[in-house]
Design an enzyme around this catalytic site. Sequence first.
Site, PDB file in Angstrom:
ATOM      1  N   CYS A  89     -94.721 -63.417 -19.245  1.00  0.00           N
ATOM      2  CA  CYS A  89     -94.340 -64.680 -19.888  1.00  0.00           C
ATOM      3  C   CYS A  89     -94.721 -65.899 -19.049  1.00  0.00           C
ATOM      4  O   CYS A  89     -94.704 -67.015 -19.547  1.00  0.00           O
ATOM      5  CB  CYS A  89     -92.849 -64.686 -20.146  1.00  0.00           C
ATOM      6  SG  CYS A  89     -92.193 -63.066 -20.552  1.00  0.00           S
ATOM      7  N   HIS A 339     -93.786 -68.661 -28.627  1.00  0.00           N
ATOM      8  CA  HIS A 339     -94.032 -68.245 -27.236  1.00  0.00           C
ATOM      9  C   HIS A 339     -95.256 -67.342 -27.130  1.00  0.00           C
ATOM     10  O   HIS A 339     -95.128 -66.132 -26.990  1.00  0.00           O
ATOM     11  CB  HIS A 339     -92.778 -67.545 -26.704  1.00  0.00           C
ATOM     12  CG  HIS A 339     -92.859 -67.101 -25.275  1.00  0.00           C
ATOM     13  ND1 HIS A 339     -93.685 -67.698 -24.331  1.00  0.00           N
ATOM     14  CD2 HIS A 339     -92.208 -66.110 -24.607  1.00  0.00           C
ATOM     15  CE1 HIS A 339     -93.525 -67.081 -23.171  1.00  0.00           C
ATOM     16  NE2 HIS A 339     -92.666 -66.115 -23.307  1.00  0.00           N
TER      17      HIS A 339
END
Lengths: 393, 167
Positions: A89, A339
């Site tokens: 991430c 995301h």
Amino acid sequence: MSARRDVAVVGGATVKFGIRPATWPELAQEAGLALFRAVPALASADVDSLFVGAAEPERFAFQSHVAPLAAEQMGLTPHRILQRTELACASGQSAIRSAYAAIASGLSDVAVAVGVEKMNLPSMAEANTAMACVMDRPWDGVHGATAPPFFAMVAQRHMLEYGTTEDQLAAVSEKNHRFANANPTAQFHEKTFAREKLLSLPLVAPPLRLGDCSSMTDGAAAVVLTSGELARRYTDSPAWIRGSGQYSDFHNLANAGSLTDWVGLRRAGAEAFRSAGITPGDLDMAELHDCFTISEIVEYEALGLCPKGEGGRFVADGRSDLGGDLVVNPRGGLLGCGHPLGATGVAQAVEVFEQFAQKVDPRRQVPDPHWALVHNLSGSANVHSLMVYERGG
Amino acid sequence: MTEAAVELAKKKRPVEAAPSATGAASVPFLLDFYPLERDDQTRLARFYAALRDGRLTTTRCRRDGGLLWPPRTVCPRCHDDALDWVDLPMRGQIYAFSAVLAGAPLGMEGEVPFVVGLVDLDGAPLRLFGRIEGTPWTGVRIGQAVRVEAYTIPDGRVFYRFRMDGR
Ligand SMILES: [Zn+2]
């Protein structure tokens, strides 16, 4: 460290995030187009280095060796440093951190950091498999868990230990979706994202509901960084990198310790503030990694924006909103923007640059920002990466 | 081929198909979550052999006495490879849990909804993550007792999970 050169982000751009009818290379092309349009003084030949943030192109796009692929798509011929950065991430921030290190050391003068992720596949079960591999695959991922149940356990413990409520979780989502409505590149433009609606959405991993979770998103973003002496060639409002911090203290979930006290973030945060010579109270804005609503709440606490256990009240009282102590996630956050793993960290830096230049939609413009913090966690919050930016004038 | 190469080729038995825990679907090797457990594939084969006998085990560092999870071949604190295999408690209490109600990986879609959680083992300083079987997620509470059980996937490999005590 005294020989370190000054480094600034001198421009950048984000492409439209969402479920995009576009492939990984096409997203990289869009990022190149957007970057060169946003920074008119930038020529391909100026760029000596390229850092490509990409978390799982092998899984999501069946493609390895993506750094030269991205270079070709963007029309770049890097001749100092070309590399891909992978930190799940935080892959996008990793690209920026690497570009920062390269320029600070004198190895590079003008570097592009691009983040690209294609996550929406015809087989979402395979995409979920890819997400489970971010965890310790044969010991933790094997149980079929991806990020939502892990962060759900964080929320469950935070509710138990500190009395945090579902309503306070929803306050994070409401704020960030409201900002996303004013960001044209965000995935979600929800007209009514009131708390009552958020609390009626289906559970994904109890106690987390759909509105508590960021989504699987396609997207890309790019920034250009230069040494101090070259910055004014490209912009009147450079965003200077003044500090950074990073910490990793576990990988397997058995070694996580407390779920609600993110020790790694406390340590990385302390180093980021120390290296920048500021305190949390100096911040005007922060891009915090709100992969889930509970994440943003724990992050307020670990960064010292509020006392331990009071993160829920901090957001519910509007202290992380316009008019509060500082503005957290004026871009719309991961919750509102989506995301795309490799692109998120780069898009956050684009937001800081544009906020400093005071050229974003007035509904999310932070008044006269001077100091900004960018944070990404990765995996099960087992790595924290932070950068501190100061507005140049 | 040299004799060594012939020996190597003999050892390279194909990896079996990789069914899910329920056997509902089989997935390609690179989408298979389960660890390779044969002694020609891993140095942790004893973990799986013990699990087959109904024992959960791990490695303990001989130098500093620390329990290591997951089992390892080198102690990360001492950088020493003198490790012993030890039995772990087969019971514990739920520290935190959630459930996967959507978004399961390939081969596990048919198992939704399922419960996962962190379990504090009784009398050992270890908090292990795993599936919790035996009750719907709405019936699970922090602090409830669970026991460790081994289960076999259809290709014969073995793994561990938790089950609500007495269910
Ligand atoms: Zn040791």
